[in-house]
Scaffold this motif. Structure first.
Motif, PDB file in Angstrom:
ATOM      1  N   MET A  13      -5.576 -11.407   4.446  1.00  0.00           N
ATOM      2  CA  MET A  13      -4.468 -12.077   4.307  1.00  0.00           C
ATOM      3  C   MET A  13      -3.216 -11.256   3.763  1.00  0.00           C
ATOM      4  SD  MET A  13      -2.997 -14.659   5.759  1.00  0.00           S
ATOM      5  CE  MET A  13      -1.548 -15.683   5.724  1.00  0.00           C
ATOM      6  N   ALA A  14      -3.742 -10.496   2.976  1.00  0.00           N
ATOM      7  CA  ALA A  14      -2.780  -9.511   2.381  1.00  0.00           C
ATOM      8  C   ALA A  14      -2.221  -8.483   3.191  1.00  0.00           C
ATOM      9  CB  ALA A  14      -3.158  -8.812   0.967  1.00  0.00           C
ATOM     10  N   TRP A  15      -2.930  -8.100   3.994  1.00  0.00           N
ATOM     11  CA  TRP A  15      -2.547  -7.130   5.267  1.00  0.00           C
ATOM     12  C   TRP A  15      -1.744  -7.624   6.280  1.00  0.00           C
ATOM     13  CZ3 TRP A  15      -2.844  -2.139   4.155  1.00  0.00           C
ATOM     14  CH2 TRP A  15      -3.925  -1.609   3.205  1.00  0.00           C
ATOM     15  N   VAL A  16      -1.754  -8.818   6.686  1.00  0.00           N
ATOM     16  CA  VAL A  16      -0.890  -9.476   7.486  1.00  0.00           C
ATOM     17  C   VAL A  16       0.492  -9.706   6.615  1.00  0.00           C
ATOM     18  CG1 VAL A  16      -0.354 -11.730   8.592  1.00  0.00           C
ATOM     19  CG2 VAL A  16      -2.610 -10.669   8.768  1.00  0.00           C
ATOM     20  N   ILE A  17       0.500 -10.085   5.447  1.00  0.00           N
ATOM     21  CA  ILE A  17       1.705 -10.128   4.558  1.00  0.00           C
ATOM     22  C   ILE A  17       2.227  -8.706   4.588  1.00  0.00           C
ATOM     23  CG2 ILE A  17       2.698 -10.739   2.416  1.00  0.00           C
ATOM     24  CD1 ILE A  17       0.299 -12.959   2.291  1.00  0.00           C
ATOM     25  N   LEU A  18       1.789  -7.720   4.352  1.00  0.00           N
ATOM     26  CA  LEU A  18       2.174  -6.275   4.275  1.00  0.00           C
ATOM     27  C   LEU A  18       2.712  -6.012   5.435  1.00  0.00           C
ATOM     28  CD1 LEU A  18       2.922  -3.952   2.533  1.00  0.00           C
ATOM     29  CD2 LEU A  18       0.490  -3.097   3.285  1.00  0.00           C
ATOM     30  N   PHE A  19       2.332  -6.379   6.688  1.00  0.00           N
ATOM     31  CA  PHE A  19       2.636  -5.987   7.915  1.00  0.00           C
ATOM     32  C   PHE A  19       4.097  -6.505   8.213  1.00  0.00           C
ATOM     33  CE2 PHE A  19       2.882  -6.722  12.431  1.00  0.00           C
ATOM     34  CZ  PHE A  19       3.310  -5.505  12.953  1.00  0.00           C
ATOM     35  N   LEU A  20       3.981  -7.916   7.712  1.00  0.00           N
ATOM     36  CA  LEU A  20       5.389  -8.604   7.904  1.00  0.00           C
ATOM     37  C   LEU A  20       6.462  -7.873   7.213  1.00  0.00           C
ATOM     38  CD1 LEU A  20       4.140 -12.389   8.134  1.00  0.00           C
ATOM     39  CD2 LEU A  20       5.072 -10.985  10.204  1.00  0.00           C
ATOM     40  N   ALA A  21       6.128  -7.761   5.802  1.00  0.00           N
ATOM     41  CA  ALA A  21       6.959  -7.047   5.058  1.00  0.00           C
ATOM     42  C   ALA A  21       7.536  -5.690   5.604  1.00  0.00           C
ATOM     43  CB  ALA A  21       6.578  -6.591   3.726  1.00  0.00           C
ATOM     44  N   GLY A  22       6.742  -5.035   6.382  1.00  0.00           N
ATOM     45  CA  GLY A  22       6.977  -3.670   6.960  1.00  0.00           C
ATOM     46  C   GLY A  22       7.948  -3.921   8.190  1.00  0.00           C
ATOM     47  N   ILE A  23       7.557  -5.083   9.003  1.00  0.00           N
ATOM     48  CA  ILE A  23       8.590  -5.392   9.980  1.00  0.00           C
ATOM     49  C   ILE A  23       9.833  -5.890   9.474  1.00  0.00           C
ATOM     50  CG2 ILE A  23       9.088  -7.115  12.006  1.00  0.00           C
ATOM     51  CD1 ILE A  23       6.674  -5.186  12.403  1.00  0.00           C
ATOM     52  N   LEU A  24       9.906  -6.522   8.383  1.00  0.00           N
ATOM     53  CA  LEU A  24      11.426  -6.842   7.904  1.00  0.00           C
ATOM     54  C   LEU A  24      11.976  -5.731   7.404  1.00  0.00           C
ATOM     55  CD1 LEU A  24      10.321 -10.319   5.952  1.00  0.00           C
ATOM     56  CD2 LEU A  24      11.813  -9.968   8.071  1.00  0.00           C
ATOM     57  N   GLU A  25      11.280  -4.593   6.869  1.00  0.00           N
ATOM     58  CA  GLU A  25      11.919  -3.378   6.421  1.00  0.00           C
ATOM     59  C   GLU A  25      12.443  -2.731   7.704  1.00  0.00           C
ATOM     60  OE1 GLU A  25      11.639   0.460   4.041  1.00  0.00           O
ATOM     61  OE2 GLU A  25      11.338  -1.573   3.571  1.00  0.00           O
ATOM     62  N   ILE A  26      11.926  -2.654   8.930  1.00  0.00           N
ATOM     63  CA  ILE A  26      12.608  -2.159   9.995  1.00  0.00           C
ATOM     64  C   ILE A  26      13.865  -2.955  10.086  1.00  0.00           C
ATOM     65  CG2 ILE A  26      12.248  -2.019  12.663  1.00  0.00           C
ATOM     66  CD1 ILE A  26       9.253  -1.853  12.188  1.00  0.00           C
ATOM     67  N   GLY A  27      13.798  -4.235  10.287  1.00  0.00           N
ATOM     68  CA  GLY A  27      14.970  -5.129  10.438  1.00  0.00           C
ATOM     69  C   GLY A  27      16.010  -4.868   9.521  1.00  0.00           C
ATOM     70  N   TRP A  28      15.750  -4.702   8.155  1.00  0.00           N
ATOM     71  CA  TRP A  28      16.912  -4.238   7.374  1.00  0.00           C
ATOM     72  C   TRP A  28      17.553  -2.864   7.346  1.00  0.00           C
ATOM     73  CZ3 TRP A  28      17.240  -0.499   3.793  1.00  0.00           C
ATOM     74  CH2 TRP A  28      16.232  -0.291   2.936  1.00  0.00           C
ATOM     75  N   ALA A  29      16.622  -1.794   7.913  1.00  0.00           N
ATOM     76  CA  ALA A  29      17.179  -0.515   8.114  1.00  0.00           C
ATOM     77  C   ALA A  29      17.931  -0.471   9.413  1.00  0.00           C
ATOM     78  CB  ALA A  29      15.858   0.478   8.221  1.00  0.00           C
ATOM     79  N   ILE A  30      17.469  -1.140  10.342  1.00  0.00           N
ATOM     80  CA  ILE A  30      18.264  -1.277  11.707  1.00  0.00           C
ATOM     81  C   ILE A  30      19.532  -1.857  11.538  1.00  0.00           C
ATOM     82  CG2 ILE A  30      18.434  -2.059  13.976  1.00  0.00           C
ATOM     83  CD1 ILE A  30      16.706   0.621  13.683  1.00  0.00           C
ATOM     84  N   GLY A  31      19.408  -3.173  10.476  1.00  0.00           N
ATOM     85  CA  GLY A  31      20.715  -3.885  10.442  1.00  0.00           C
ATOM     86  C   GLY A  31      21.725  -3.019   9.609  1.00  0.00           C
ATOM     87  N   LEU A  32      21.316  -2.363   8.980  1.00  0.00           N
ATOM     88  CA  LEU A  32      22.228  -1.367   8.266  1.00  0.00           C
ATOM     89  C   LEU A  32      23.460  -0.939   9.118  1.00  0.00           C
ATOM     90  CD1 LEU A  32      20.440   0.556   5.570  1.00  0.00           C
ATOM     91  CD2 LEU A  32      22.020  -1.507   5.067  1.00  0.00           C
ATOM     92  N   LYS A  33      22.777  -0.439  10.216  1.00  0.00           N
ATOM     93  CA  LYS A  33      23.830   0.276  11.414  1.00  0.00           C
ATOM     94  C   LYS A  33      24.628  -0.712  11.926  1.00  0.00           C
ATOM     95  CE  LYS A  33      24.522   3.631  14.625  1.00  0.00           C
ATOM     96  NZ  LYS A  33      24.855   5.044  14.151  1.00  0.00           N
ATOM     97  N   TYR A  34      24.294  -2.111  11.920  1.00  0.00           N
ATOM     98  CA  TYR A  34      25.062  -3.427  12.606  1.00  0.00           C
ATOM     99  C   TYR A  34      26.072  -3.585  11.538  1.00  0.00           C
ATOM    100  CZ  TYR A  34      22.305  -3.063  16.645  1.00  0.00           C
ATOM    101  OH  TYR A  34      21.520  -2.532  17.889  1.00  0.00           O
ATOM    102  N   THR A  90      -3.212  -8.267  -4.328  1.00  0.00           N
ATOM    103  CA  THR A  90      -4.483  -7.911  -4.190  1.00  0.00           C
ATOM    104  C   THR A  90      -4.779  -6.466  -3.480  1.00  0.00           C
ATOM    105  OG1 THR A  90      -4.089  -9.013  -2.009  1.00  0.00           O
ATOM    106  CG2 THR A  90      -5.136 -10.445  -3.853  1.00  0.00           C
ATOM    107  N   LEU A  91      -3.492  -5.766  -3.068  1.00  0.00           N
ATOM    108  CA  LEU A  91      -3.872  -4.499  -2.444  1.00  0.00           C
ATOM    109  C   LEU A  91      -3.625  -3.594  -3.361  1.00  0.00           C
ATOM    110  CD1 LEU A  91      -2.258  -4.994   0.981  1.00  0.00           C
ATOM    111  CD2 LEU A  91      -4.556  -5.155   0.735  1.00  0.00           C
ATOM    112  N   PRO A  92      -3.950  -2.472  -3.388  1.00  0.00           N
ATOM    113  CA  PRO A  92      -3.530  -1.385  -4.428  1.00  0.00           C
ATOM    114  C   PRO A  92      -2.195  -0.948  -4.059  1.00  0.00           C
ATOM    115  CG  PRO A  92      -5.533  -0.641  -3.087  1.00  0.00           C
ATOM    116  CD  PRO A  92      -5.181  -1.945  -2.467  1.00  0.00           C
ATOM    117  N   LEU A  93      -1.416  -0.769  -5.149  1.00  0.00           N
ATOM    118  CA  LEU A  93      -0.046  -0.386  -5.189  1.00  0.00           C
ATOM    119  C   LEU A  93       0.610   0.455  -4.185  1.00  0.00           C
ATOM    120  CD1 LEU A  93       2.824  -1.168  -5.764  1.00  0.00           C
ATOM    121  CD2 LEU A  93       2.537   0.305  -7.962  1.00  0.00           C
TER     122      LEU A  93
END
Length: 104
Positions: free
Chosen positions: A1-22, A52-55
């Motif tokens: 489950m931690a990997w799924v949460i990390l993936f979602l965190a990464g998707i949100l990372e994309i969202g805010w990076a692109i959001g900066l342009k807008y 649960t994942l290595p930092l």
């Protein structure tokens, strides 16, 4: 489950990076609010994943997802160059992310 949460965190990372342009320098209210919310949510999910994942692995995967996604969307949305060298560098980042996940 931690990997799924990390993936979602990464998707949100994309969202805010692109959001900066807008946000146009944080002068537009709705894009600024959405970008800020995405930033907070991304970091919170990263914090949950590192329980649960290595930092080092989690952080590298998180930033890698954000980097690759942002570059790809930059090419698609903002007509940034899609040269062979850039595509090759994206492939190297993906290979690094996969390697870190496989060894975690």
């Amino acid at each position: 489950m931690a990997w799924v949460i990390l993936f979602l965190a990464g998707i949100l990372e994309i969202g805010w990076a692109i959001g900066l342009k807008y946000t146009e320098g944080f002068t537009k209210l709705l894009p600024t609010v959405l970008t800020g919310a995405s930033m907070v949510a991304s970091v919170v999910l990263l914090g949950i994943a590192v329980r649960t994942l290595p930092l080092g692995t989690a952080y590298a995967v998180w930033t890698g997802i954000g980097t690759v996604g942002t570059v790809i969307l930059g090419i698609v949305l903002f007509a940034e160059p899609a040269t062979a060298v850039r595509i090759g560098c994206i492939a190297l980042i993906i290979a690094g992310i996969a390697g870190l996940k496989l060894t975690a």
